[in-house]
Design a protein around this motif. Structure first.
Motif, PDB file in Angstrom:
ATOM      1  N   MET A 140       0.824  -1.211   0.000  1.00  0.00           N
ATOM      2  CA  MET A 140       0.000   0.000   0.000  1.00  0.00           C
ATOM      3  C   MET A 140       0.855   1.257   0.000  1.00  0.00           C
ATOM      4  O   MET A 140       0.505   2.245  -0.620  1.00  0.00           O
ATOM      5  N   ASP A 141       2.015   1.221   0.685  1.00  0.00           N
ATOM      6  CA  ASP A 141       2.869   2.415   0.759  1.00  0.00           C
ATOM      7  C   ASP A 141       3.803   2.539  -0.444  1.00  0.00           C
ATOM      8  O   ASP A 141       4.512   3.523  -0.573  1.00  0.00           O
ATOM      9  N   ARG A 142       3.810   1.525  -1.349  1.00  0.00           N
ATOM     10  CA  ARG A 142       4.651   1.510  -2.556  1.00  0.00           C
ATOM     11  C   ARG A 142       6.121   1.768  -2.229  1.00  0.00           C
ATOM     12  O   ARG A 142       6.863   2.287  -3.043  1.00  0.00           O
ATOM     13  N   GLY A 143       6.543   1.412  -1.011  1.00  0.00           N
ATOM     14  CA  GLY A 143       7.932   1.594  -0.619  1.00  0.00           C
ATOM     15  C   GLY A 143       8.278   3.016  -0.239  1.00  0.00           C
ATOM     16  O   GLY A 143       9.449   3.358  -0.135  1.00  0.00           O
ATOM     17  N   GLN A 144       7.285   3.846   0.005  1.00  0.00           N
ATOM     18  CA  GLN A 144       7.528   5.262   0.305  1.00  0.00           C
ATOM     19  C   GLN A 144       7.543   5.516   1.807  1.00  0.00           C
ATOM     20  O   GLN A 144       6.930   4.789   2.582  1.00  0.00           O
ATOM     21  N   CYS A 145       8.274   6.548   2.202  1.00  0.00           N
ATOM     22  CA  CYS A 145       8.386   6.983   3.599  1.00  0.00           C
ATOM     23  C   CYS A 145       8.924   5.893   4.515  1.00  0.00           C
ATOM     24  O   CYS A 145       8.475   5.747   5.655  1.00  0.00           O
ATOM     25  N   LYS A 146       9.866   5.109   3.988  1.00  0.00           N
ATOM     26  CA  LYS A 146      10.519   4.104   4.825  1.00  0.00           C
ATOM     27  C   LYS A 146      11.902   3.821   4.255  1.00  0.00           C
ATOM     28  O   LYS A 146      12.178   4.095   3.086  1.00  0.00           O
ATOM     29  N   THR A 147      12.755   3.286   5.082  1.00  0.00           N
ATOM     30  CA  THR A 147      14.095   2.907   4.654  1.00  0.00           C
ATOM     31  C   THR A 147      14.016   1.579   3.906  1.00  0.00           C
ATOM     32  O   THR A 147      13.345   0.646   4.360  1.00  0.00           O
ATOM     33  N   ILE A 148      14.692   1.503   2.777  1.00  0.00           N
ATOM     34  CA  ILE A 148      14.730   0.272   1.988  1.00  0.00           C
ATOM     35  C   ILE A 148      16.175  -0.187   1.926  1.00  0.00           C
ATOM     36  O   ILE A 148      17.045   0.540   1.446  1.00  0.00           O
ATOM     37  N   ASP A 149      16.432  -1.383   2.419  1.00  0.00           N
ATOM     38  CA  ASP A 149      17.773  -1.968   2.391  1.00  0.00           C
ATOM     39  C   ASP A 149      17.942  -2.693   1.058  1.00  0.00           C
ATOM     40  O   ASP A 149      17.549  -3.845   0.905  1.00  0.00           O
ATOM     41  N   MET A 150      18.512  -1.992   0.070  1.00  0.00           N
ATOM     42  CA  MET A 150      18.626  -2.571  -1.272  1.00  0.00           C
ATOM     43  C   MET A 150      19.513  -3.808  -1.282  1.00  0.00           C
ATOM     44  O   MET A 150      19.212  -4.779  -1.972  1.00  0.00           O
ATOM     45  N   VAL A 151      20.603  -3.805  -0.531  1.00  0.00           N
ATOM     46  CA  VAL A 151      21.495  -4.971  -0.481  1.00  0.00           C
ATOM     47  C   VAL A 151      20.745  -6.160   0.124  1.00  0.00           C
ATOM     48  O   VAL A 151      20.842  -7.285  -0.368  1.00  0.00           O
ATOM     49  N   GLY A 152      19.971  -5.899   1.174  1.00  0.00           N
ATOM     50  CA  GLY A 152      19.170  -6.965   1.776  1.00  0.00           C
ATOM     51  C   GLY A 152      18.100  -7.485   0.832  1.00  0.00           C
ATOM     52  O   GLY A 152      17.844  -8.693   0.768  1.00  0.00           O
ATOM     53  N   LYS A 153      17.492  -6.594   0.068  1.00  0.00           N
ATOM     54  CA  LYS A 153      16.474  -7.021  -0.911  1.00  0.00           C
ATOM     55  C   LYS A 153      17.116  -7.868  -2.015  1.00  0.00           C
ATOM     56  O   LYS A 153      16.572  -8.895  -2.405  1.00  0.00           O
ATOM     57  N   ILE A 154      18.273  -7.429  -2.514  1.00  0.00           N
ATOM     58  CA  ILE A 154      18.960  -8.193  -3.563  1.00  0.00           C
ATOM     59  C   ILE A 154      19.319  -9.588  -3.066  1.00  0.00           C
ATOM     60  O   ILE A 154      19.243 -10.565  -3.821  1.00  0.00           O
ATOM     61  N   ALA A 155      19.687  -9.705  -1.804  1.00  0.00           N
ATOM     62  CA  ALA A 155      20.055 -11.014  -1.236  1.00  0.00           C
ATOM     63  C   ALA A 155      18.886 -11.995  -1.277  1.00  0.00           C
ATOM     64  O   ALA A 155      19.103 -13.207  -1.244  1.00  0.00           O
ATOM     65  N   GLN A 156      17.662 -11.495  -1.379  1.00  0.00           N
ATOM     66  CA  GLN A 156      16.485 -12.367  -1.447  1.00  0.00           C
ATOM     67  C   GLN A 156      16.229 -12.917  -2.851  1.00  0.00           C
ATOM     68  O   GLN A 156      15.389 -13.793  -3.026  1.00  0.00           O
ATOM     69  N   ILE A 157      16.938 -12.405  -3.842  1.00  0.00           N
ATOM     70  CA  ILE A 157      16.729 -12.831  -5.226  1.00  0.00           C
ATOM     71  C   ILE A 157      17.583 -14.067  -5.499  1.00  0.00           C
ATOM     72  O   ILE A 157      18.788 -14.060  -5.262  1.00  0.00           O
ATOM     73  N   ASP A 158      16.947 -15.121  -6.011  1.00  0.00           N
ATOM     74  CA  ASP A 158      17.641 -16.387  -6.240  1.00  0.00           C
ATOM     75  C   ASP A 158      18.481 -16.403  -7.511  1.00  0.00           C
ATOM     76  O   ASP A 158      19.564 -16.949  -7.523  1.00  0.00           O
ATOM     77  N   GLY A 159      17.990 -15.848  -8.590  1.00  0.00           N
ATOM     78  CA  GLY A 159      18.673 -15.973  -9.877  1.00  0.00           C
ATOM     79  C   GLY A 159      19.196 -14.656 -10.409  1.00  0.00           C
ATOM     80  O   GLY A 159      19.073 -13.605  -9.769  1.00  0.00           O
ATOM     81  N   HIS A 160      19.775 -14.737 -11.599  1.00  0.00           N
ATOM     82  CA  HIS A 160      20.278 -13.543 -12.282  1.00  0.00           C
ATOM     83  C   HIS A 160      19.251 -13.061 -13.310  1.00  0.00           C
ATOM     84  O   HIS A 160      18.454 -13.848 -13.815  1.00  0.00           O
ATOM     85  N   TRP A 161      19.312 -11.775 -13.605  1.00  0.00           N
ATOM     86  CA  TRP A 161      18.429 -11.132 -14.586  1.00  0.00           C
ATOM     87  C   TRP A 161      16.958 -11.273 -14.187  1.00  0.00           C
ATOM     88  O   TRP A 161      16.093 -11.438 -15.027  1.00  0.00           O
ATOM     89  N   GLN A 162      16.691 -11.224 -12.879  1.00  0.00           N
ATOM     90  CA  GLN A 162      15.330 -11.353 -12.347  1.00  0.00           C
ATOM     91  C   GLN A 162      14.971 -10.102 -11.537  1.00  0.00           C
ATOM     92  O   GLN A 162      14.923 -10.136 -10.308  1.00  0.00           O
ATOM     93  N   PRO A 163      14.751  -8.953 -12.176  1.00  0.00           N
ATOM     94  CA  PRO A 163      14.508  -7.713 -11.428  1.00  0.00           C
ATOM     95  C   PRO A 163      13.262  -7.790 -10.553  1.00  0.00           C
ATOM     96  O   PRO A 163      12.253  -8.379 -10.942  1.00  0.00           O
ATOM     97  N   ARG A 164      13.374  -7.178  -9.367  1.00  0.00           N
ATOM     98  CA  ARG A 164      12.272  -7.125  -8.411  1.00  0.00           C
ATOM     99  C   ARG A 164      12.066  -5.677  -7.968  1.00  0.00           C
ATOM    100  O   ARG A 164      13.021  -4.965  -7.667  1.00  0.00           O
TER     101      ARG A 164
END
Length: 141
Positions: free
Chosen positions: A12-36
């Motif tokens: 609902m917040d579309r990722g706004q008004c909060k801290t986003i840990d991009m490195v932590g989010k990337i660590a959740q991605i299993d494969g390559h060339w799979q943008p999230r």
């Protein structure tokens, strides 16, 4: 490479008004060339992705595309740019904008972690036919 569907609705917040840990989010991605998607601003999406190897030549006729390297080294080859064919290399902390309509091919000899900024609904493999590298849009992580 098959693509398992990990489609999740935009928060609902579309990722706004909060801290986003991009490195932590990337660590959740299993494969390559799979943008999230990690956030939206107006009609643009911020997507994290891990890449390795070569991506197919493609273009986006209606939109620019921004690449921001967080870790590693990304090469982007161009065809038919303002100065002809060529390439650029982006390292951690560097970014580039590929203008709409320009054919390009990103590649990485070693794993690269990066942020993509592009309008909602853009197909990662461009305007051509879908391929094994095409990814379903709006997959939030």
């Amino acid at each position: 490479m098959s693509q398992a569907s990990h489609h999740s609705a935009a928060p609902m917040d579309r990722g706004q008004c909060k801290t986003i840990d991009m490195v932590g989010k990337i660590a959740q991605i299993d494969g390559h060339w799979q943008p999230r998607v990690v956030a939206e601003m107006n009609d643009d999406q911020f997507k994290v992705v891990k890449v390795l190897g070569e991506f197919p030549w493609h273009r986006h006729a209606e939109t620019d595309e921004t690449f921001l390297v967080l870790e590693g080294e990304l090469r982007i080859d161009f065809r038919g740019g303002p100065k002809g064919d060529g390439c650029i290399v982006l390292r951690a902390g560097q970014m580039a904008v590929v203008p709409k309509g320009m054919e390009h091919k990103p590649s990485a000899c070693a794993e690269v972690k990066m942020l993509l900024i592009e309008p909602r609904g853009v197909v990662n493999t461009g305007d051509g036919a879908k391929s094994e590298r095409s990814v379903e849009n709006d997959q939030w992580i």
